[in-house]
Design an enzyme around this catalytic site. Sequence first.
Site, mmCIF file in Angstrom:
data_model
loop_
_atom_site.group_PDB
_atom_site.id
_atom_site.type_symbol
_atom_site.label_atom_id
_atom_site.label_comp_id
_atom_site.label_asym_id
_atom_site.label_seq_id
_atom_site.Cartn_x
_atom_site.Cartn_y
_atom_site.Cartn_z
ATOM 1 N N ASP A 1 0.861 -1.190 0.000
ATOM 2 C CA ASP A 1 0.000 0.000 0.000
ATOM 3 C C ASP A 1 0.893 1.234 0.000
ATOM 4 O OD1 ASP A 1 -2.066 1.799 0.259
ATOM 5 O OD2 ASP A 1 -2.923 0.898 2.052
ATOM 6 N N ASP B 1 -3.230 7.190 -3.736
ATOM 7 C CA ASP B 1 -3.209 6.105 -2.751
ATOM 8 C C ASP B 1 -3.630 4.831 -3.479
ATOM 9 O OD1 ASP B 1 -3.440 4.447 -0.562
ATOM 10 O OD2 ASP B 1 -4.952 5.648 0.480
ATOM 11 N N HIS C 1 -11.855 6.041 1.448
ATOM 12 C CA HIS C 1 -11.926 7.369 2.053
ATOM 13 C C HIS C 1 -11.758 8.460 1.001
ATOM 14 C CE1 HIS C 1 -7.451 7.248 1.801
ATOM 15 N NE2 HIS C 1 -7.646 5.966 2.077
ATOM 16 N N HIS D 1 -7.433 11.304 4.941
ATOM 17 C CA HIS D 1 -8.774 10.808 5.273
ATOM 18 C C HIS D 1 -9.662 12.033 5.501
ATOM 19 C CE1 HIS D 1 -7.865 6.456 5.799
ATOM 20 N NE2 HIS D 1 -6.651 6.925 5.970
ATOM 21 N N GLU E 1 -10.851 0.899 -1.455
ATOM 22 C CA GLU E 1 -9.925 -0.195 -1.130
ATOM 23 C C GLU E 1 -10.634 -1.387 -0.506
ATOM 24 O OE1 GLU E 1 -7.068 0.852 1.938
ATOM 25 O OE2 GLU E 1 -8.133 2.718 2.324
ATOM 26 N N GLU F 1 -6.596 -1.415 -4.261
ATOM 27 C CA GLU F 1 -7.000 -0.020 -4.092
ATOM 28 C C GLU F 1 -6.556 0.838 -5.263
ATOM 29 O OE1 GLU F 1 -6.537 3.500 -0.687
ATOM 30 O OE2 GLU F 1 -5.090 1.853 -0.780
#
Length: 309
Positions: A84, A95, A168, A176, A201, A294
Amino acid sequence: MTDEIECYEKAGKILKKVRSDASAMIKNGLPILDLVEFVEGEILKTGAGIAFPCNVSVNEIAAHYTSPAHDTNKLVTGDLVKLDIGVEVEGYIADSAVTIMVPGDNLEELYTEDELELRQNIIDASAAGLEAAISTVRAGIKVCDIGEAVNEAISSYGMNPILNLTGHSLEHWNLHAGISVPNYNNNDPTILEEGQAVAIEPFATPGDGIVNDCPEAYIFSFLRDRPFRLKSTQRMLKHIEKNYNALPFSGRWLTQDFNEHRVNVALQQLGEAMAIYPYAALKERTGALVSQKEHTLIVESDGCQITTL
């Protein structure tokens, strides 16, 4: 808005290259510390910033594991590795995560055909969940409807989504940003709007689908200034506030400027005083394997743009 989108796109492009190169490194015996430091170093070489410490969460650990200083853990053939990665360009974040089964010539000796099929199904389930989510994203969609699509896709593989982990929203210098995107229909009527950035994700597991905190935390966020009698602790908090006040950081990073033992003591003190927030590593509560997939998306009127694909 154009400059903002360009920064999201640039961060995504950098992440895609680093993710590909790091994925190709994964093999039996690779120290997790080497993988983490490679990812973070490659991001910095581009002139971009690290949006959060590189997570390398293995098997039943779902998220939030990054190497401490002098980490001796190594990858083993057959492990399910969640890689990640976060990249920021001028505060705009990409992300993305992928799950890889550690390859090896002796896979068939270590695992039965059924065991290997199970591992692959776990990986495929989170990937299918992400594809289902992406196909539903558009301006005006309820986040609970995205979660329902994720759950249906994961369930079709005989797996369960992780219920207490979510995607998020992302904003400038904010990893976030307030909106959570569930992996099941939680009846949240929040609607996505055009132009929003969202990281989706899905996590999949044959276990119960609940993660619990591990005792250890290796990732932290700055919360607030606090007074401390110990000058070394106060000095470290000031250093954190100056360098990592917007995005999560690794305790390992602090050992570049401070004694490792002092870092460990100070992080505990800072956490107890709520000057920093510790992100505990997260483990599936039955000890079952977990996968993650993700991407970061920009919501559009009739769909979405994937910045990390």
